[in-house]
Scaffold this active site. Structure first.
Site, PDB file in Angstrom:
ATOM      1  N   LYS A 177      15.003 -41.636 -20.083  1.00  0.00           N
ATOM      2  CA  LYS A 177      13.842 -40.744 -20.179  1.00  0.00           C
ATOM      3  C   LYS A 177      12.925 -41.316 -21.255  1.00  0.00           C
ATOM      4  CE  LYS A 177      12.427 -37.637 -22.622  1.00  0.00           C
ATOM      5  NZ  LYS A 177      11.031 -38.065 -22.804  1.00  0.00           N
ATOM      6  N   GLY A 229      14.130 -41.481 -32.085  1.00  0.00           N
ATOM      7  CA  GLY A 229      12.939 -40.648 -32.229  1.00  0.00           C
ATOM      8  C   GLY A 229      12.934 -39.967 -33.584  1.00  0.00           C
ATOM      9  N   SER A 230      12.261 -38.831 -33.650  1.00  0.00           N
ATOM     10  CA  SER A 230      12.075 -38.169 -34.938  1.00  0.00           C
ATOM     11  C   SER A 230      13.358 -37.463 -35.398  1.00  0.00           C
ATOM     12  CB  SER A 230      10.955 -37.145 -34.816  1.00  0.00           C
ATOM     13  OG  SER A 230      11.316 -36.170 -33.867  1.00  0.00           O
ATOM     14  N   THR A 231      13.431 -37.247 -36.684  1.00  0.00           N
ATOM     15  CA  THR A 231      14.585 -36.536 -37.249  1.00  0.00           C
ATOM     16  C   THR A 231      14.624 -35.095 -36.744  1.00  0.00           C
ATOM     17  OG1 THR A 231      14.725 -37.996 -39.143  1.00  0.00           O
ATOM     18  CG2 THR A 231      15.618 -35.785 -39.446  1.00  0.00           C
ATOM     19  N   ALA A 233      13.701 -33.917 -33.808  1.00  0.00           N
ATOM     20  CA  ALA A 233      14.292 -33.901 -32.463  1.00  0.00           C
ATOM     21  C   ALA A 233      15.772 -34.282 -32.536  1.00  0.00           C
ATOM     22  CB  ALA A 233      13.536 -34.844 -31.538  1.00  0.00           C
ATOM     23  N   GLY A 234      16.102 -35.239 -33.406  1.00  0.00           N
ATOM     24  CA  GLY A 234      17.488 -35.686 -33.535  1.00  0.00           C
ATOM     25  C   GLY A 234      18.422 -34.556 -33.954  1.00  0.00           C
ATOM     26  N   GLU A 251      19.032 -42.583 -33.751  1.00  0.00           N
ATOM     27  CA  GLU A 251      18.229 -43.512 -34.572  1.00  0.00           C
ATOM     28  C   GLU A 251      16.950 -42.770 -34.917  1.00  0.00           C
ATOM     29  OE1 GLU A 251      18.895 -46.411 -35.714  1.00  0.00           O
ATOM     30  OE2 GLU A 251      20.675 -46.974 -34.587  1.00  0.00           O
ATOM     31  N   CYS A 286       9.732 -47.045 -37.693  1.00  0.00           N
ATOM     32  CA  CYS A 286      10.712 -46.218 -38.396  1.00  0.00           C
ATOM     33  C   CYS A 286      11.166 -46.853 -39.700  1.00  0.00           C
ATOM     34  CB  CYS A 286      11.913 -45.995 -37.488  1.00  0.00           C
ATOM     35  SG  CYS A 286      12.632 -47.529 -36.901  1.00  0.00           S
ATOM     36  N   GLU A 385       7.618 -38.768 -43.622  1.00  0.00           N
ATOM     37  CA  GLU A 385       7.277 -39.942 -42.813  1.00  0.00           C
ATOM     38  C   GLU A 385       5.856 -39.757 -42.271  1.00  0.00           C
ATOM     39  OE1 GLU A 385       9.340 -40.396 -38.993  1.00  0.00           O
ATOM     40  OE2 GLU A 385       9.752 -42.475 -39.552  1.00  0.00           O
TER      41      GLU A 385
HETATM   42  P1  NAD Z   1       9.951 -37.687 -30.904  1.00  0.00           P
HETATM   43  O1  NAD Z   1      11.235 -37.303 -31.526  1.00  0.00           O
HETATM   44  O2  NAD Z   1       8.876 -36.677 -30.833  1.00  0.00           O
HETATM   45  O3  NAD Z   1      10.194 -38.157 -29.394  1.00  0.00           O
HETATM   46  C1  NAD Z   1      11.077 -39.205 -29.076  1.00  0.00           C
HETATM   47  C2  NAD Z   1      11.584 -39.016 -27.658  1.00  0.00           C
HETATM   48  O4  NAD Z   1      12.403 -37.857 -27.612  1.00  0.00           O
HETATM   49  C3  NAD Z   1      10.499 -38.784 -26.615  1.00  0.00           C
HETATM   50  O5  NAD Z   1      10.913 -39.377 -25.405  1.00  0.00           O
HETATM   51  C4  NAD Z   1      10.464 -37.262 -26.494  1.00  0.00           C
HETATM   52  O6  NAD Z   1       9.960 -36.823 -25.251  1.00  0.00           O
HETATM   53  C5  NAD Z   1      11.922 -36.906 -26.658  1.00  0.00           C
HETATM   54  N1  NAD Z   1      12.224 -35.606 -27.248  1.00  0.00           N
HETATM   55  C6  NAD Z   1      11.536 -34.940 -28.209  1.00  0.00           C
HETATM   56  N2  NAD Z   1      12.176 -33.786 -28.523  1.00  0.00           N
HETATM   57  C7  NAD Z   1      13.303 -33.749 -27.768  1.00  0.00           C
HETATM   58  C8  NAD Z   1      14.390 -32.815 -27.643  1.00  0.00           C
HETATM   59  N3  NAD Z   1      14.445 -31.705 -28.359  1.00  0.00           N
HETATM   60  N4  NAD Z   1      15.367 -33.112 -26.769  1.00  0.00           N
HETATM   61  C9  NAD Z   1      15.343 -34.241 -26.043  1.00  0.00           C
HETATM   62  N5  NAD Z   1      14.340 -35.148 -26.094  1.00  0.00           N
HETATM   63  C10 NAD Z   1      13.337 -34.910 -26.961  1.00  0.00           C
HETATM   64  O7  NAD Z   1       9.478 -39.002 -31.659  1.00  0.00           O
HETATM   65  P2  NAD Z   1       8.165 -39.887 -31.414  1.00  0.00           P
HETATM   66  O8  NAD Z   1       7.022 -39.248 -32.097  1.00  0.00           O
HETATM   67  O9  NAD Z   1       8.033 -40.226 -29.971  1.00  0.00           O
HETATM   68  O10 NAD Z   1       8.598 -41.242 -32.186  1.00  0.00           O
HETATM   69  C11 NAD Z   1       8.419 -41.448 -33.519  1.00  0.00           C
HETATM   70  C12 NAD Z   1       9.705 -41.165 -34.293  1.00  0.00           C
HETATM   71  O11 NAD Z   1      10.750 -42.034 -33.862  1.00  0.00           O
HETATM   72  C13 NAD Z   1       9.551 -41.438 -35.769  1.00  0.00           C
HETATM   73  O12 NAD Z   1      10.146 -40.414 -36.510  1.00  0.00           O
HETATM   74  C14 NAD Z   1      10.304 -42.745 -35.965  1.00  0.00           C
HETATM   75  O13 NAD Z   1      10.764 -42.963 -37.268  1.00  0.00           O
HETATM   76  C15 NAD Z   1      11.404 -42.624 -34.987  1.00  0.00           C
HETATM   77  N6  NAD Z   1      11.958 -43.940 -34.655  1.00  0.00           N
HETATM   78  C16 NAD Z   1      13.199 -44.292 -35.112  1.00  0.00           C
HETATM   79  C17 NAD Z   1      13.715 -45.563 -34.856  1.00  0.00           C
HETATM   80  C18 NAD Z   1      15.078 -45.989 -35.350  1.00  0.00           C
HETATM   81  O14 NAD Z   1      15.629 -46.928 -34.809  1.00  0.00           O
HETATM   82  N7  NAD Z   1      15.648 -45.341 -36.349  1.00  0.00           N
HETATM   83  C19 NAD Z   1      12.964 -46.463 -34.106  1.00  0.00           C
HETATM   84  C20 NAD Z   1      11.712 -46.079 -33.667  1.00  0.00           C
HETATM   85  C21 NAD Z   1      11.226 -44.809 -33.927  1.00  0.00           C
END
Ligand code: NAD
Length: 486
Positions: A177, A229-231, A233-234, A251, A286, A385
């Site tokens: 996804k 993705g973001s903390t 969402a994580g 991550e 990130c 961030e």
């Molecule tokens: P985001 O968390 O908003 O979205 C990331 C992905 O997760 C998208 O596909 C989104 O649709 C999906 N998503 C969002 N909420 C969700 C949920 N509750 N359940 C399931 N899926 C969900 O992040 P973003 O704005 O797209 O990306 C930027 C973030 O990613 C930054 O915080 C960045 O630091 C982080 N990031 C981390 C790494 C790493 O390896 N540590 C690498 C790249 C980016």
């Protein structure tokens, strides 16, 4: 030129029609124009994708193939991606705005991630002989099962490949996804899977937003979620997975520090804190080194060195090969970055470069490369961030202890670097900073080495053999000799 308009998903080895009617428009952050579209997945589409991946795992050949058989197909996927490398770089640049200069240099990476993972798999301990207390046993690493891979827009294909390659090498099946901002490149991976003859259902693709992501995360047919993705969402994903004991790797975000010890060379610090910091993927990375911790008595030397580096940066159209800093991915992201710049000013940090929108770029969501000095570690710009081209210099008065304490005073722990002419002092400081990757007078992300976060930057490690291990479950197999298994 690669296609940018799609009206199907990739499910069970075929280009599947969507069950809903919603469409995701992909907008160029540089021109604000629509450059492509994909269907937006519904729960029913995701159910089909998970069912296909489940069937492919439970009944299909992939998990039961030998590593050599899997390698043959994965190398075909790598060859496809290699051939499309330059086109993929242009596609990714146009969908999320990262400078082509950077993406073109990284064009071989998606294919390389497959090849390097295969090299590591040859020596990965999928089967180990172990002496127990009661009897001997084999320790077998079996594929974890159906993987849901959820990825962000800031390094779309690269971050997907960091999951796809080890998951498939380990024998898992996969549902991708991608983010709604940058879903196009994942379609090229799906086309590569089709062209390479990957068995049906092993790779499935359904783009969509947060709700679709949660549907995948909570799906009973999924064994493991691999999320970048973001903390925020994580955290939610960890909670949801916890309810069902679903495995997960996260991550997440970071606020990484470049720490200059008292003898550090300002030029060395500045080149890293700009190229690997505020300008790294236009600041949308990130692991960007966005906090620059320097001795107060020498602060001006570091400011001057960083300003000199910033003044070399070219900001503008990401497709121009001279450009170092592109636009923010979306208007809301530019708003967010600007709100942090305003917070820095109101909290009393000194703006030494940038702070506004670059001249002559009326279209596109650009922000000038920006540098604050004289910040304190409790300011919003030092704690959160920003995900834009903003660097923050934080001076300290004491010795290495204080610099280390400042570096550690953050909820994050993804990465960082220590700069000093004294190697043993640098190693000691790097060991004490609680982050997953620390550089000593350097900083890079290496696909052969584990990468991931301490604290709120994540759970688990990608890349390296550790990145294969996260797609396996350990089984203790008793009463069997090694020769009987092979
Ligand atoms: P985001 O968390 O908003 O979205 C990331 C992905 O997760 C998208 O596909 C989104 O649709 C999906 N998503 C969002 N909420 C969700 C949920 N509750 N359940 C399931 N899926 C969900 O992040 P973003 O704005 O797209 O990306 C930027 C973030 O990613 C930054 O915080 C960045 O630091 C982080 N990031 C981390 C790494 C790493 O390896 N540590 C690498 C790249 C980016």
């Amino acid at each position: 030129m690669l296609p940018t308009y799609y009206d199907t998903f990739f499910i069970d080895g075929v280009w599947a029609r969507p069950k809903g009617t919603d469409v995701i428009h992909v907008v160029s952050p540089a021109t604000e124009e629509i450059i492509g579209s994909v269907p937006s997945g519904t729960s029913a589409d995701m159910d089909s994708a998970v069912l296909a991946a489940r069937r492919a795992f439970d009944e299909g050949p992939w998990p039961r193939m030998s590593l050599n058989e899997r390698t043959e197909i994965l190398l075909k996927i790598a060859a496809y991606l290699e051939e499309k490398g330059p086109d993929l770089a242009r596609l990714i640049s146009s969908e999320m705005g990262s400078p082509l200069k950077r993406l073109a240099a990284a064009a071989p990476m998606p294919a390389l991630l497959i090849k390097k993972t295969l090299d590591m798999a040859k020596v990965f301990p999928f089967v180990e002989s172990r002496q127990g207390m009661v009897g001997d046993a084999l320790i077998v690493r079996e594929p974890v099962g159906v993987v849901g891979g959820i990825t962000p827009w800031n390094g779309p294909l690269h971050l997907l490949m960091m999951k796809f390659a080890p998951a498939l090498v380990a024998g898992c099946t996969f549902v991708s996804k991608p983010s709604p901002e940058a879903p196009l490149d994942a379609y090229v991976l799906a086309a590569a899977c089709e062209a390479a003859g990957l068995p049906r259902g092993v790779f499935n693709l359904v783009p969509g937003g947060r709700e679709l992501g949660e549907h995948l995360v909570t799906h009973p047919g999924v064994d493991k979620i691999s999320f970048t993705g973001s903390t925020t969402a994580g955290r939610r994903i960890a909670e949801l997975c916890g309810r069902d004991m679903r495995r997960f790797t996260l991550e997440l975000g970071g606020k990484s520090a470049a720490v200059a010890l008292s003898d550090a060379d300002p030029k060395k610090v500045a080149s890293h804190a700009v190229a690997r910091g505020l300008a790294f993927n236009s600041g949308q990375a990130c692991a960007a080194l966005t906090r620059v911790i320097v001795p107060r008595a020498r602060q001006q030397e570091f400011v001057d060195a960083m300003v000199a580096e910033i003044d070399k940066l070219v900001t503008g159209d990401p497709s121009d090969p001279q450009v170092d800093v592109g636009p923010m991915v979306a208007e809301r992201q530019r708003d967010r970055v600007e709100s942090y710049i305003a917070a820095g000013l109101s909290e009393g940090a000194r703006l030494v470069r940038g702070g506004g929108r670059p001249d002559g770029l009326e279209r596109g969501w650009f922000v000038e490369p920006t540098l604050f000095s004289d910040a304190t570690n409790d300011m919003k710009i030092a704690r959160e961030e920003i995900f834009g081209p903003v660097g923050v210099i934080i001076p300290y008065d004491g010795g290495d202890e204080e610099a280390i304490a400042l570096a550690n005073d953050t909820p994050y722990g993804l990465a960082g670097a220590v700069f000093t002419e004294d190697a043993s002092r640098g190693i000691a400081a790097a060991r004490r900073i609680r982050a997953g990757t620390m550089g000593c007078n350097t900083f890079f992300i290496d696909p052969l080495l584990p990468f991931g976060g301490f604290k709120s930057s994540g759970v688990g490690r990608e890349n390296g053999p550790e990145g294969i291990a996260i797609f396996t479950e350990i089984k203790t197999l008793q009463g069997v000799a090694l020769q009987e298994l092979e």
